[in-house]
Motif scaffolding. Structure first.
Motif, mmCIF file in Angstrom:
data_model
loop_
_atom_site.group_PDB
_atom_site.id
_atom_site.type_symbol
_atom_site.label_atom_id
_atom_site.label_comp_id
_atom_site.label_asym_id
_atom_site.label_seq_id
_atom_site.Cartn_x
_atom_site.Cartn_y
_atom_site.Cartn_z
ATOM 1 N N ILE A 4 0.819 -0.893 0.297
ATOM 2 C CA ILE A 4 0.072 0.268 0.311
ATOM 3 C C ILE A 4 1.049 1.183 0.104
ATOM 4 N N GLN A 5 0.351 2.257 -1.124
ATOM 5 C CA GLN A 5 1.186 3.365 -1.086
ATOM 6 C C GLN A 5 0.405 4.415 -0.772
ATOM 7 N N VAL A 6 0.601 5.079 -0.233
ATOM 8 C CA VAL A 6 -0.668 6.679 0.235
ATOM 9 C C VAL A 6 0.464 7.760 0.527
ATOM 10 N N GLY A 7 0.481 8.716 -0.222
ATOM 11 C CA GLY A 7 0.424 9.716 0.302
ATOM 12 C C GLY A 7 2.366 10.590 0.175
ATOM 13 N N GLY A 8 3.059 9.409 -0.785
ATOM 14 C CA GLY A 8 4.348 9.462 0.464
ATOM 15 C C GLY A 8 4.843 8.619 1.023
ATOM 16 N N PHE A 9 3.951 7.194 1.645
ATOM 17 C CA PHE A 9 4.309 6.970 2.721
ATOM 18 C C PHE A 9 3.971 5.457 1.747
ATOM 19 N N ILE A 10 4.825 4.646 2.460
ATOM 20 C CA ILE A 10 4.377 3.099 1.872
ATOM 21 C C ILE A 10 4.338 1.488 3.146
ATOM 22 N N ARG A 11 3.405 1.274 3.175
ATOM 23 C CA ARG A 11 3.478 0.006 4.593
ATOM 24 C C ARG A 11 4.143 -1.221 4.489
ATOM 25 N N ILE A 12 4.620 -1.631 5.430
ATOM 26 C CA ILE A 12 5.529 -2.400 5.961
ATOM 27 C C ILE A 12 5.079 -3.061 7.192
ATOM 28 N N SER A 13 5.207 -4.118 6.860
ATOM 29 C CA SER A 13 5.459 -5.305 7.799
ATOM 30 C C SER A 13 5.652 -5.057 9.613
ATOM 31 N N LYS A 14 5.502 -5.458 10.738
ATOM 32 C CA LYS A 14 5.286 -5.582 12.118
ATOM 33 C C LYS A 14 6.632 -5.955 12.113
ATOM 34 N N ARG A 15 7.887 -6.963 11.489
ATOM 35 C CA ARG A 15 8.639 -7.190 12.291
ATOM 36 C C ARG A 15 10.118 -6.629 11.211
ATOM 37 N N GLU A 16 9.981 -5.725 10.170
ATOM 38 C CA GLU A 16 10.724 -5.478 8.889
ATOM 39 C C GLU A 16 10.163 -3.318 9.862
ATOM 40 N N ALA A 17 9.193 -2.944 10.280
ATOM 41 C CA ALA A 17 9.759 -1.747 11.205
ATOM 42 C C ALA A 17 10.095 -1.880 12.458
ATOM 43 N N GLU A 18 10.217 -2.779 13.441
ATOM 44 C CA GLU A 18 10.786 -3.145 14.170
ATOM 45 C C GLU A 18 13.160 -3.170 13.638
ATOM 46 N N ARG A 19 12.730 -3.465 12.684
ATOM 47 C CA ARG A 19 13.847 -3.793 12.648
ATOM 48 C C ARG A 19 14.091 -2.118 12.275
ATOM 49 N N ARG A 20 13.403 -1.415 11.634
ATOM 50 C CA ARG A 20 13.665 -0.257 10.406
ATOM 51 C C ARG A 20 14.423 0.650 11.820
ATOM 52 N N TYR A 21 13.283 0.598 13.269
ATOM 53 C CA TYR A 21 13.606 1.353 13.929
ATOM 54 C C TYR A 21 14.346 1.220 15.168
ATOM 55 N N ALA A 23 17.332 0.544 14.263
ATOM 56 C CA ALA A 23 18.175 1.110 13.294
ATOM 57 C C ALA A 23 17.874 2.607 12.532
ATOM 58 N N GLY A 24 17.512 3.283 13.761
ATOM 59 C CA GLY A 24 16.946 4.986 13.461
ATOM 60 C C GLY A 24 16.396 5.772 13.172
ATOM 61 N N GLU A 25 15.118 4.751 12.076
ATOM 62 C CA GLU A 25 15.084 4.930 11.313
ATOM 63 C C GLU A 25 13.445 5.666 11.783
ATOM 64 N N THR A 26 12.436 6.668 11.245
ATOM 65 C CA THR A 26 11.160 7.118 12.274
ATOM 66 C C THR A 26 10.113 5.898 11.139
ATOM 67 N N ARG A 48 13.892 6.243 17.736
ATOM 68 C CA ARG A 48 14.178 5.938 18.921
ATOM 69 C C ARG A 48 15.374 6.241 19.354
ATOM 70 N N GLU A 49 15.494 7.347 18.933
ATOM 71 C CA GLU A 49 16.316 8.468 19.703
ATOM 72 C C GLU A 49 15.555 9.547 20.256
ATOM 73 N N THR A 50 13.924 9.796 20.194
ATOM 74 C CA THR A 50 13.361 10.777 20.890
ATOM 75 C C THR A 50 11.994 9.892 21.347
ATOM 76 N N LEU A 51 11.700 10.788 22.530
ATOM 77 C CA LEU A 51 10.690 10.238 22.736
ATOM 78 C C LEU A 51 8.973 10.956 22.413
ATOM 79 N N SER A 52 8.244 9.641 21.886
ATOM 80 C CA SER A 52 7.180 10.431 20.912
ATOM 81 C C SER A 52 5.879 9.797 21.422
ATOM 82 N N PRO A 53 4.852 11.393 21.073
ATOM 83 C CA PRO A 53 2.983 11.003 21.406
ATOM 84 C C PRO A 53 2.817 10.222 21.572
#
Length: 97
Positions: A4-21, A23-26, A48-53
């Protein structure tokens, strides 16, 4: 899971999101029935470097003082996921290019 691609964003799986998170990505968290770019939707950008609301409006609860991915997912799910918006979070990253 569909690509799924929406407005410049692409959906990823939870496993990939955890890996990228880790690694320091938003990573953008969004309830699964909502758009990640809608101003009325409840989403948050977590890094990871900032506390997010939990939500982008500034009035919702803040994530616990823990930067572990599972803690963020559980907090987002508790406060923002329900029958109307979706029962689980979806994860998005900005598309390159």
């Amino acid at each position: 899971m569909h690509k799924i691609q929406v407005g410049g964003f692409i959906r990823i799986s939870k496993r990939e999101a955890e890996r990228r998170y880790n690694a320091g990505e938003t990573i953008r968290f969004c309830a699964c029935k909502l758009s990640p770019v809608n101003i009325w939707g409840c989403f948050c950008d977590c890094k990871r470097e900032t506390l997010s609301p939990i939500a982008s409006d500034g009035f919702n609860t803040v994530v616990p003082r823990n930067r572990e991915f599972d803690t963020l997912v559980n907090a987002f799910r508790f406060y923002n996921c329900n029958g109307e918006m979706g029962r689980y979070p979806a994860f998005y990253v900005k598309m390159e290019g």
